[in-house]
Design an enzyme around this catalytic site. Sequence first.
Site, mmCIF file in Angstrom:
data_model
loop_
_atom_site.group_PDB
_atom_site.id
_atom_site.type_symbol
_atom_site.label_atom_id
_atom_site.label_comp_id
_atom_site.label_asym_id
_atom_site.label_seq_id
_atom_site.Cartn_x
_atom_site.Cartn_y
_atom_site.Cartn_z
ATOM 1 C CG HIS A 78 -1.664 -1.265 1.448
ATOM 2 N ND1 HIS A 78 -2.805 -1.625 0.773
ATOM 3 C CD2 HIS A 78 -1.365 -2.313 2.262
ATOM 4 C CE1 HIS A 78 -3.198 -2.827 1.178
ATOM 5 N NE2 HIS A 78 -2.331 -3.264 2.066
ATOM 6 C CB SER A 137 14.343 21.125 -13.958
ATOM 7 O OG SER A 137 13.551 22.299 -13.897
#
EC number: 4.3.2.2
Length: 485
Positions: free
Chosen positions: A160, A290
């Site tokens: 999970h 970036s």
Amino acid sequence: MAAPGAEEDALARYRSPLVSRYASAEMAFNFSERKKFGTWRRLWLYLAQAEKSLGLPITDEQIQEMEANLDNIDFKMAAEEEKKLRHDVMAHVHTFAHCCPKAAAIIHLGATSCYVGDNTDLIVLRDGFNLLLPKLARVISRLADFAEKYAELPTLGFTHYQPAQLTTVGKRCCLWIQDLCMDLQKLERARDDLRFRGVKGTTGTQASFLQLFEGDHSKVEELDRLVTAKAGFKRAYIVTGQTYSRKVDIEVLSVLASLGASIHKICTDIRLLANLKEIEEPFEKDQIGSSAMPYKRNPMRSERCCSLARHLMTLVLDPLQTASVQWFERTLDDSANRRVCLAEAFLTADIILSTLQNISEGLVVYPKVIARRIRQELPFMATENIIMAMVKAGGNRQDCHEKIRVLSQQAAAVVKQEGGDNDLIDRVRADPYFSPIHGHLESLLDPSSFTGRAPQQVAKFLKEEVRPALVPYQGKMGGKIELAL
């Protein structure tokens, strides 16, 4: 905006990035016009050769003329003929006949358009699988080497996406490999299940060929067998309509979509691990992450795989719908759709396999980051071991459980409310109650004691399932691959 000049014409028209930016030259050629129409001519040659061998009045000179012009394709003439005739197959019949005047009368004898169209598609699908399979095997091989190298390195497992028990880096990689091995098996099966359409005539009844051979059924069957063998297939479909069943395309694209799902899962895991700074994909010396944030190391290869895998997974919807609306012996609404989805599925699979190979050849592991995260979570996982050790030392199980519960809650509050490190073990060391096991805490907290049989599972899996599956591809593993743009 001014009209582009001739030298800029290519830049003024849309080109699929699957070909112009990403795909290998081999896969791009497999779906090229030259491969397609060159195969058409070879199929016409196979048909003529087989018909001649079975007694039709076809001369050696006509066969030799066809053989000499298999790749002598006047694409400009073919385009002009198609514009005039509005029929691509007849345009190429006329173009082939133009350079084979002696054989003109027997080109396409008894055949329908789908003789060249569908049979070529089946050849291209088979050849596409033959290009993909060694690439998939290479990815599996690279990941197997990685799994073997890190078979014993403990890492925090997640369920999970929440901390769970420990596993190892190699064992987690084996989960990826297992999915890819299933894909390898499915791709092999899909390729081997392909049959040839063969020579079946307009509605699949072979009536035109039965007429050519004056009602001789055995010769028609032999014709089908001969052409099938010449095309490199062991079997042909016994029954077809005008086309081979479009369910074949469903099977082909289903296994490719499944491969896409596997690679999406793998690359999503890598992207999550990159965020955790535990494992990163390759990052080149001059690569920019970036334009605004110079420090960034974006997992762009894995992102590309996920992006294209989503496209690959959706393409199976096309043949599903096409097969469902093929009225009776065939309708032509399959044609334009198949021109797009079949090629794009193989091109996309080719791209993501090449990219994943590049990733798997340069994965970077950061053991100290992994160890630090384990240290943050392991004390909580070790509580059961601490309780058992205290019981063995003469303690009461219920008293120990309550003591460790209180200390765990205190440590959790430091982590969650104060942003501090997990200090549970320091609290255990400071509590006289746990003095009987203070000397054993290091061994109780050894991460390797929490990974179960993960290293043994890795070794067994690689030896018994992975390496044997790669045997047919030995000698085809090749060197490292450079990433496309």
